[in-house]
Scaffold this active site. Structure first.
Site, PDB file in Angstrom:
ATOM      1  N   GLY A 127       0.771  -1.246   0.000  1.00 21.94           N
ATOM      2  CA  GLY A 127       0.000   0.000   0.000  1.00 21.94           C
ATOM      3  C   GLY A 127       0.797   1.289   0.000  1.00 21.94           C
ATOM      4  N   GLU A 178       4.051   4.025   5.925  1.00 19.47           N
ATOM      5  CA  GLU A 178       2.799   3.246   5.870  1.00 19.47           C
ATOM      6  C   GLU A 178       1.777   3.958   4.988  1.00 19.47           C
ATOM      7  OE1 GLU A 178       1.291   0.635   6.372  1.00 19.47           O
ATOM      8  OE2 GLU A 178       1.830  -0.391   8.225  1.00 19.47           O
ATOM      9  N   ASP A 179       0.892   3.192   4.395  1.00 21.38           N
ATOM     10  CA  ASP A 179      -0.226   3.788   3.666  1.00 21.38           C
ATOM     11  C   ASP A 179      -1.289   4.274   4.652  1.00 21.38           C
ATOM     12  OD1 ASP A 179      -0.906   1.205   4.479  1.00 21.38           O
ATOM     13  OD2 ASP A 179      -1.841   0.642   2.584  1.00 21.38           O
ATOM     14  N   ASP A 226      -4.731   1.642  10.748  1.00 25.43           N
ATOM     15  CA  ASP A 226      -6.123   1.388  11.099  1.00 25.43           C
ATOM     16  C   ASP A 226      -6.144   0.912  12.552  1.00 25.43           C
ATOM     17  OD1 ASP A 226      -8.782   0.748  11.140  1.00 25.43           O
ATOM     18  OD2 ASP A 226      -8.657  -0.899   9.723  1.00 25.43           O
ATOM     19  N   GLY A 285      -3.648  -0.559  13.976  1.00 22.07           N
ATOM     20  CA  GLY A 285      -2.280  -0.440  14.483  1.00 22.07           C
ATOM     21  C   GLY A 285      -1.603  -1.795  14.655  1.00 22.07           C
ATOM     22  N   THR A 341      -0.447  -3.937  12.449  1.00 28.39           N
ATOM     23  CA  THR A 341       0.710  -4.113  11.573  1.00 28.39           C
ATOM     24  C   THR A 341       1.902  -3.338  12.117  1.00 28.39           C
ATOM     25  OG1 THR A 341      -0.878  -4.089   9.755  1.00 28.39           O
ATOM     26  CG2 THR A 341       1.429  -3.991   9.151  1.00 28.39           C
ATOM     27  N   LEU A 342       1.645  -2.092  12.494  1.00 24.42           N
ATOM     28  CA  LEU A 342       2.706  -1.220  12.979  1.00 24.42           C
ATOM     29  C   LEU A 342       3.285  -1.720  14.299  1.00 24.42           C
ATOM     30  CD1 LEU A 342       4.061   1.361  12.171  1.00 24.42           C
ATOM     31  CD2 LEU A 342       2.403   2.602  13.548  1.00 24.42           C
ATOM     32  N   LYS A 369      -6.537   6.368  10.841  1.00 21.06           N
ATOM     33  CA  LYS A 369      -7.927   6.310  11.315  1.00 21.06           C
ATOM     34  C   LYS A 369      -7.859   6.372  12.841  1.00 21.06           C
ATOM     35  CE  LYS A 369      -9.723   3.339   7.581  1.00 21.06           C
ATOM     36  NZ  LYS A 369     -10.137   1.963   7.248  1.00 21.06           N
ATOM     37  N   PHE A 387     -13.792   2.466   4.891  1.00 16.36           N
ATOM     38  CA  PHE A 387     -12.794   1.800   4.053  1.00 16.36           C
ATOM     39  C   PHE A 387     -12.506   2.662   2.826  1.00 16.36           C
ATOM     40  CE2 PHE A 387     -10.899  -1.343   1.282  1.00 16.36           C
ATOM     41  CZ  PHE A 387     -10.091  -2.025   2.164  1.00 16.36           C
ATOM     42  N   ASP A 411      -5.813  -0.499  -1.675  1.00 19.34           N
ATOM     43  CA  ASP A 411      -6.611  -1.380  -2.525  1.00 19.34           C
ATOM     44  C   ASP A 411      -7.842  -1.932  -1.830  1.00 19.34           C
ATOM     45  OD1 ASP A 411      -5.093  -3.099  -0.711  1.00 19.34           O
ATOM     46  OD2 ASP A 411      -5.887  -4.751  -1.913  1.00 19.34           O
ATOM     47  N   ARG A 418      -5.497   0.628  -6.606  1.00 21.34           N
ATOM     48  CA  ARG A 418      -4.249   1.222  -6.098  1.00 21.34           C
ATOM     49  C   ARG A 418      -3.775   2.370  -6.979  1.00 21.34           C
ATOM     50  NH1 ARG A 418      -2.103  -2.176  -2.131  1.00 21.34           N
ATOM     51  NH2 ARG A 418      -2.431  -4.398  -2.408  1.00 21.34           N
TER      52      ARG A 418
END
Ligand code: IMP
Ligand code: MG
Length: 172
Positions: A41, A95-96, A99, A101, A103-104, A127, A148, A155, A161
């Site tokens: 992303g 990061e894209d 949301d 968090g 992943t981060l 967000k 979303f 995507d 994208r």
């Protein structure tokens, strides 16, 4: 056909990305930071950001997956890893969108173990309503509601994208 509603124009995005590039160039003027893009992303944000930055930088990528369709899962997987040493380097995670968090949170812990000099975070979108880890995000493009969104690298099942502005996906 999915129904899309534009929420940010290409011009608004371009201006904001320029501001962030200037801030980063100022904050890291005596360093050569490594911009660590989280695939897929972040690829457009990273490409635009690095071309607008006025300092030297290096680029690495990591590929993580936490989403299934449009639902975040707690289970983060590494699909592609880098093999560069991050020791004593300034790392800027790109990061894209942040949301939940998840992943981060996963990535920061992993990077911390590699003894960098510093870790900063730049996210095109945040967000705030869902960020459950209350991360300090050093560079934020835009804060958006929990809807979303697609476009500018983001995507829905790998589509959209390539759109140069940001859209809310209002029906599928
Ligand atoms: P988190 O782990 O819940 O913070 O979600 C992180 C990843 O989920 C992001 O890097 C995106 O790839 C994806 N994601 C979260 N929200 C959206 C969205 O609104 N549109 C597209 N992808 C999203
Ligand atoms: Mg992502």
């Amino acid at each position: 056909m999915d129904k899309l509603k534009q929420i940010l124009t290409a011009k608004e995005i371009d201006e904001r990305v320029s501001d962030i590039a200037n801030q980063i160039s100022h904050d890291f003027e005596n360093s050569t930071p490594i911009l660590l893009g989280v695939l897929k992303g972040s690829y457009i944000f990273l490409a635009d950001l690095t071309r607008k930055m006025k300092i030297e930088s290096e680029v690495e990528f990591v590929r993580l997956k936490s989403y299934n369709g449009n639902t975040s899962t707690n289970n983060v997987k590494i699909l592609y890893d880098f093999n560069k040493s991050l020791e004593e380097r300034d790392i800027i995670i790109i990061e894209d969108i942040i949301d939940t968090g998840n992943t981060l949170n996963f990535l920061c812990k992993k990077i911390q173990e590699l003894n960098p000099r510093s870790i900063s975070i730049a996210s095109f979108l945040v967000k705030p309503e869902s960020n459950k880890f209350r991360f300090k995000i050093d560079y934020i493009g835009f804060e958006i509601p929990s809807d979303f969104v697609v476009g500018y690298g983001l995507d829905f099942n790998e589509k959209y994208r390539n759109l140069d502005s940001l859209f809310c996906l209002i029906s599928k």
